[in-house]
Write a protein that holds these residues in place. Structure first.
Motif, PDB file in Angstrom:
ATOM      1  N   GLY A  80       2.721  13.304  -2.943  1.00 20.51           N
ATOM      2  CA  GLY A  80       2.511  13.538  -1.945  1.00 20.51           C
ATOM      3  C   GLY A  80       1.455  12.817  -0.553  1.00 20.51           C
ATOM      4  O   GLY A  80       1.223  12.931   0.455  1.00 20.51           O
ATOM      5  N   ASP A  81       0.884  11.765  -0.911  1.00 27.53           N
ATOM      6  CA  ASP A  81       0.177  11.057   0.053  1.00 27.53           C
ATOM      7  C   ASP A  81       1.527  10.177   0.545  1.00 27.53           C
ATOM      8  O   ASP A  81       1.059  10.273   1.785  1.00 27.53           O
ATOM      9  N   GLU A  82       2.250   9.375   0.244  1.00 22.54           N
ATOM     10  CA  GLU A  82       3.475   9.437   1.552  1.00 22.54           C
ATOM     11  C   GLU A  82       3.870  10.398   2.310  1.00 22.54           C
ATOM     12  O   GLU A  82       4.147   9.941   3.216  1.00 22.54           O
ATOM     13  N   GLN A  83       4.196  11.916   1.730  1.00 23.80           N
ATOM     14  CA  GLN A  83       4.151  12.602   2.417  1.00 23.80           C
ATOM     15  C   GLN A  83       3.609  12.507   3.700  1.00 23.80           C
ATOM     16  O   GLN A  83       3.717  12.787   4.643  1.00 23.80           O
TER      17      GLN A  83
ATOM     18  N   PHE B 284       0.931  -1.177  -0.185  1.00 21.93           N
ATOM     19  CA  PHE B 284      -0.379   0.374   0.262  1.00 21.93           C
ATOM     20  C   PHE B 284       0.647   1.047   0.206  1.00 21.93           C
ATOM     21  O   PHE B 284       0.315   2.089  -0.641  1.00 21.93           O
ATOM     22  N   ILE B 285       1.861   1.158   0.682  1.00 23.88           N
ATOM     23  CA  ILE B 285       2.373   2.417   1.054  1.00 23.88           C
ATOM     24  C   ILE B 285       3.546   3.048  -0.198  1.00 23.88           C
ATOM     25  O   ILE B 285       3.348   4.085  -0.680  1.00 23.88           O
ATOM     26  N   THR B 286       4.122   1.957  -0.655  1.00 21.64           N
ATOM     27  CA  THR B 286       4.847   1.540  -1.606  1.00 21.64           C
ATOM     28  C   THR B 286       4.353   2.014  -3.325  1.00 21.64           C
ATOM     29  O   THR B 286       4.518   2.788  -4.420  1.00 21.64           O
ATOM     30  N   ALA B 287       2.229   1.405  -3.043  1.00 21.05           N
ATOM     31  CA  ALA B 287       1.953   2.504  -4.378  1.00 21.05           C
ATOM     32  C   ALA B 287       1.162   3.829  -4.087  1.00 21.05           C
ATOM     33  O   ALA B 287       0.815   4.192  -4.771  1.00 21.05           O
TER      34      ALA B 287
END
Length: 127
Positions: free
Chosen positions: A111-114, A104-107
């Motif tokens: 901006g969403d990861e940050q 989930f995180i790698t996809a």
């Protein structure tokens, strides 16, 4: 061959639950199943609305309390909270939580990861 009567078409799974939840959010306070039935555009039986509300109750998406001889219904959370509940339920069904979260995180878009990093930092600070 398509059915000319649109009332007889099957709804997508969860579509009716979504409509019921939207009606509850629109209400802004506790309402009866009859109120929900009146607000939905479809010709739905009262028993159908009650079945959907009972399923949502079992999923933790709504709450109810007795008022007089009937129940009044409320969404258990705002729309963001309901989306989070759905995400947790999906995660809970998986064997390898770590792999699912990593995927989930790698996809996520940058901006969403940050944003996720900031929210995790904020949650850590609150502990």
């Amino acid at each position: 061959m398509t059915d000319p009567d649109p009332r007889r078409r099957r709804r997508a799974q969860g579509a009716l639950e979504t409509q019921v939840l939207a009606a509850l959010h629109e209400a802004g306070g506790p309402v009866t199943a009859g109120w929900v039935q009146d607000r939905l555009a479809a010709d739905l039986a009262y028993t159908t609305v009650m079945t959907v509300l009972a399923r949502l109750l079992a999923k933790g998406a709504v709450t109810r309390r007795r008022e007089g001889r009937s129940f009044v219904w409320l969404p258990a959370a705002d729309e963001a909270g309901l989306a989070a509940l759905k995400m947790r339920k999906v995660l809970d069904r998986e064997q390898d939580r770590r792999a699912v979260l990593a995927s989930f995180i790698t996809a996520l878009p940058e901006g969403d990861e940050q944003l996720l990093r900031e929210l995790l930092d904020q949650a850590t600070d609150e502990d």
